[in-house]
Design a protein around this motif. Structure first.
Motif, PDB file in Angstrom:
ATOM      1  N   MET A 221     -12.881  -7.098  -5.242  1.00 27.81           N
ATOM      2  CA  MET A 221     -14.148  -7.803  -5.130  1.00 27.81           C
ATOM      3  C   MET A 221     -15.304  -6.820  -5.023  1.00 27.81           C
ATOM      4  O   MET A 221     -16.366  -7.044  -5.561  1.00 27.81           O
ATOM      5  CB  MET A 221     -14.084  -8.719  -3.911  1.00 27.81           C
ATOM      6  N   GLY A 222     -15.076  -5.696  -4.320  1.00 22.90           N
ATOM      7  CA  GLY A 222     -16.135  -4.722  -4.138  1.00 22.90           C
ATOM      8  C   GLY A 222     -16.560  -4.060  -5.439  1.00 22.90           C
ATOM      9  O   GLY A 222     -17.728  -3.769  -5.656  1.00 22.90           O
ATOM     10  N   LYS A 223     -15.584  -3.812  -6.314  1.00 23.21           N
ATOM     11  CA  LYS A 223     -15.902  -3.170  -7.589  1.00 23.21           C
ATOM     12  C   LYS A 223     -16.726  -4.095  -8.474  1.00 23.21           C
ATOM     13  O   LYS A 223     -17.673  -3.662  -9.130  1.00 23.21           O
ATOM     14  CB  LYS A 223     -14.622  -2.748  -8.296  1.00 23.21           C
ATOM     15  N   VAL A 224     -16.387  -5.361  -8.488  1.00 23.22           N
ATOM     16  CA  VAL A 224     -17.130  -6.340  -9.289  1.00 23.22           C
ATOM     17  C   VAL A 224     -18.562  -6.439  -8.783  1.00 23.22           C
ATOM     18  O   VAL A 224     -19.519  -6.445  -9.566  1.00 23.22           O
ATOM     19  CB  VAL A 224     -16.434  -7.722  -9.252  1.00 23.22           C
TER      20      VAL A 224
ATOM     21  N   ILE B 113     -24.458  -5.153  -9.286  1.00 21.95           N
ATOM     22  CA  ILE B 113     -25.671  -4.719  -8.590  1.00 21.95           C
ATOM     23  C   ILE B 113     -26.238  -3.421  -9.165  1.00 21.95           C
ATOM     24  O   ILE B 113     -27.449  -3.186  -9.110  1.00 21.95           O
ATOM     25  CB  ILE B 113     -25.374  -4.567  -7.080  1.00 21.95           C
ATOM     26  N   ARG B 114     -25.403  -2.561  -9.714  1.00 25.16           N
ATOM     27  CA  ARG B 114     -25.860  -1.248 -10.198  1.00 25.16           C
ATOM     28  C   ARG B 114     -27.024  -1.329 -11.186  1.00 25.16           C
ATOM     29  O   ARG B 114     -28.000  -0.592 -11.049  1.00 25.16           O
ATOM     30  CB  ARG B 114     -24.699  -0.469 -10.804  1.00 25.16           C
TER      31      ARG B 114
ATOM     32  N   THR C 117     -30.662   0.551 -10.514  1.00 26.36           N
ATOM     33  CA  THR C 117     -31.123   1.647 -11.361  1.00 26.36           C
ATOM     34  C   THR C 117     -32.208   1.250 -12.351  1.00 26.36           C
ATOM     35  O   THR C 117     -32.642   2.077 -13.144  1.00 26.36           O
ATOM     36  CB  THR C 117     -29.931   2.243 -12.146  1.00 26.36           C
ATOM     37  N   PHE C 118     -32.667   0.012 -12.306  1.00 25.71           N
ATOM     38  CA  PHE C 118     -33.706  -0.442 -13.221  1.00 25.71           C
ATOM     39  C   PHE C 118     -35.002   0.336 -12.973  1.00 25.71           C
ATOM     40  O   PHE C 118     -35.503   0.405 -11.862  1.00 25.71           O
ATOM     41  CB  PHE C 118     -33.954  -1.945 -13.044  1.00 25.71           C
ATOM     42  N   ASN C 119     -35.517   0.958 -14.008  1.00 22.15           N
ATOM     43  CA  ASN C 119     -36.806   1.652 -13.963  1.00 22.15           C
ATOM     44  C   ASN C 119     -36.848   2.725 -12.869  1.00 22.15           C
ATOM     45  O   ASN C 119     -37.886   2.989 -12.272  1.00 22.15           O
ATOM     46  CB  ASN C 119     -37.930   0.622 -13.742  1.00 22.15           C
ATOM     47  N   ILE C 120     -35.719   3.377 -12.622  1.00 26.23           N
ATOM     48  CA  ILE C 120     -35.629   4.325 -11.513  1.00 26.23           C
ATOM     49  C   ILE C 120     -36.456   5.579 -11.781  1.00 26.23           C
ATOM     50  O   ILE C 120     -37.047   6.153 -10.860  1.00 26.23           O
ATOM     51  CB  ILE C 120     -34.164   4.669 -11.196  1.00 26.23           C
TER      52      ILE C 120
END
Length: 84
Positions: free
Chosen positions: A1-4, A9-10, A14-17
């Motif tokens: 579940m954590g990997k999904v 969320i990643r 990282t959007f527009n970082i």
């Protein structure tokens, strides 16, 4: 579940970082962290007691500096006994 969850969320994290990081780095002066009200009261009290405290605090004390230079410490490692 954590990997999904992390895979979902990643992209949001990282959007527009690059643009966000550039904007923060290009600021002239970083924003200081907020201080507790008790710290502010202590600063005001110390200014009333001794207005030159900060200036004296950051000024080099030559007498103490010389004492530090005169200290010489010698140490020896204890002999380790290895038994087979």
């Amino acid at each position: 579940m954590g990997k999904v969850y992390s895979m979902l969320i990643r992209p949001i994290r990282t959007f527009n970082i690059e643009n966000r990081a550039t904007r923060i780095i290009s600021r002239e002066k970083p924003i200081p962290a907020p201080q507790y009200p008790s710290t502010e009261r202590q600063k005001k009290l110390s200014e009333e007691v001794n207005p030159n405290f900060i200036k004296e605090h950051y000024q080099k004390n030559m007498q103490l500096d010389q004492r530090l230079k005169d200290v010489f410490v010698t140490s020896t490692d204890p002999q380790v006994c290895v038994l087979f």
